[in-house]
Design an enzyme around this catalytic site. Structure first.
Site: not given
Length: 531
Positions: A192-194, A196, A431
């Site tokens: 997820e996020s970085a 992802g 987020h």
């Protein structure tokens, strides 16, 4: 219960046990080194496999995290440079009576590439492990230590070391996961996020062929503006009072610094980066590297089909931009949100024209205010996350032989912890809020049987583990929990699943906003070059 022991390639491990959401026992093996400590001459370099040990390794506690400032602990600094560890969680261990191997879920944490870890404070396996899967979480090097990029081939620091850590951890899984009951021929990478963005980059990398079989990129992809790094000297040179072009002096100077000193240098520029620009950390296209993690621009790799064509799931939350709350309220210059991907030069007249169009679209004739902040959240959602995710989904499905599934998270419940942390009260899912439905963490409330939270966890876990097992999140349209069919994206229709109060199959997510960004891109310098 006698502590579980098993033997892997490196030696014997002693683990521990815990209980999942349903009260069932599972096994934990934590703090396992998958690489040599990246110290001394190994600093900034590609990782080297861990060496064997003698005796029994104590895998009952988590390993040291990579040095970072903790977002959720009042900015406390924690960890160190010796941090390349992973954790494995499994319901059962292989025996003479049970040698059935189970799908593996391999998690890459987020944190903008300069904070976070794979440990249980944020990523406890208690929800996912209720299904018949094996869960692996990892640490990888962060910040300058993980993403320094130098163009001088004699220095052997081409960049992407943090991503190469992830690749080595995947190789460790291939060699060892069957000892824990995991199937090395059925590995799903997700993050997820970085994390992802890292997952998407692993899909695009020539180094990863055969190391995984499915991929889930949550709230991040290679086309998001913040995922791109630079040669670190652009920022490090001024911070060290050295010419940015003098890479050898910069490298030699950094090699004399302690991890604390490197972090202090990093903090002088990490918090002052232009939102739309390339960051000091992130992926780079490697030059002069005999074995690159990334050998071309992501969009070139996608459109040519030169990526790992595995079933791919990608999605976002409705209020991703809430994570940029302070910036959304204080943005002074809309040129700061014109993505560098569009090819604009900051001081060029057409950049201001694009900035004016963005402001007009989201605010009309108004200005930023408490009344319009929700529109600014939409702007940051779109420019930092959704547009890149949308382009990724439609571009990959056009050339991939494997399906691409797109989702949007709109569910709101007591599990949406990031929105509470940010003290935001307007509608939307922040987020990081999706993580609370897949992992138990420090802020997880009491989960009451029969509650909406229990139902929502069940839905997320079933969708994610179905995908890991079958490459299809809804293989059974008669499933009493899911009650829906999630169709993949096609060349003619952008199907997606809205994960909200209910699971609803829909078409064309946030269509008008994506239409605006496509038109803005079509008018950009990058689009003219690529015609």
């Amino acid at each position: 219960m006698v502590p579980p022991e098993l033997t892997i390639d490196q030696g014997t491990l002693r683990g521990s046990t815990s209980t999942d959401l349903r009260g069932n026992t599972y096994f934990k093996f934590q703090g396992i080194p998958y690489a040599k400590p990246p110290l001394g001459e190994l600093r900034f370099k590609a990782p080297v496999p861990a060496e064997p040990w003698t005796g029994v390794f104590d895998a009952t506690k988590e390993g040291q995290v990579c040095y970072h400032r903790d977002l959720f602990k009042n900015g406390v600094l924690s960890g160190g440079e010796d941090c390349l560890f992973l954790n494995v969680y499994t319901k059962t261990l292989p025996s003479n009576d049970n040698n059935v191997l189970r799908p593996v879920l391999f998690w890459v944490h987020g944190g903008a590439f300069y904070m976070g870890s794979g440990n249980e404070d944020l990523y406890g396996p208690d929800f996912l492990i209720t299904e018949d899967v094996v869960v692996v979480t990892i640490n990888y090097r962060l910040g300058v230590l993980g993403f320094l990029s130098l163009e001088d081939p004699s220095l052997d620091v081409p960049g992407n070391a943090g991503f190469k850590d992830q690749v080595l951890a995947l190789k460790w899984v291939q060699s060892n996961i069957s000892k824990f009951g995991g199937d090395p021929n059925n590995v799903t990478i997700f993050g997820e996020s970085a994390g992802g963005a890292a997952i998407h980059l692993l899909v695009l990398s020539p180094m990863t062929k055969g190391l995984f079989h499915k991929a889930i990129a949550q709230s991040g992809c290679a086309l998001n503006p913040w995922a791109r790094g630079t040669t670190g000297c652009e920022f490090l040179g001024p911070a060290l009072d050295i010419e940015p072009s003098d890479e050898k002096t910069i490298y030699n100077t950094l090699m004399t610094k302690s991890v604390d000193e490197i972090f202090e240098i990093q903090e002088t520029f990490m918090n002052n980066l232009v939102l739309s620009g390339r960051g000091a950390v992130g992926f780079v296209v490697e030059k002069n590297s005999p074995d690159p993690f990334l050998d071309d621009e992501p969009m070139n790799i996608i459109t040519s089909g030169r990526f790992n064509q595995v079933p791919f799931m990608v999605g976002y939350t409705t209020g991703e931009g809430m994570i940029f709350d302070l910036m959304a309220r204080q943005l002074k210059d809309f040129r700061d949100v014109v993505p560098w991907l569009f090819g604009y030069q900051r001081d060029a007249p057409d950049t201001q024209t694009a900035a004016d169009k963005i402001k007009k679209y989201y605010l009309g004739d108004g200005e930023i205010s408490p009344e319009t902040v929700s529109h600014m959240y939409n702007l940051f959602t779109d420019v930092q996350f959704l547009y890149g995710i949308y382009v990724t989904a439609i571009s990959q499905c056009a050339v991939s032989k494997a399906p691409t599934y797109l989702y949007r998270v709109s569910v709101e419940s007591d599990l949406n912890f990031m929105k509470k942390f940010l003290k935001i009260e307007v509608p939307g899912v922040s987020h990081l809020d999706d993580v609370g439905y897949l992992f138990k963490h420090f802020a997880t409330p009491e989960i009451k049987r029969g509650s909406f939270e229990t139902l929502s966890i069940g839905r997320f876990v079933k969708l994610w583990t179905n995908f890991a097992k079958f490459g299809n999140p809804t293989p059974d349209n008669k499933d009493r929990l899911l009650k829906t069919v999630w169709k993949p994206v096609t060349s003619t229709k952008v199907d997606f699943l809205d994960i909200g109060q209910d699971l609803v199959a829909m078409v064309n997510p946030d269509h008008e906003r994506m239409k605006f960004w496509k038109q803005l891109y079509d008018e950009s310098p990058a689009a003219q070059i690529n015609k």
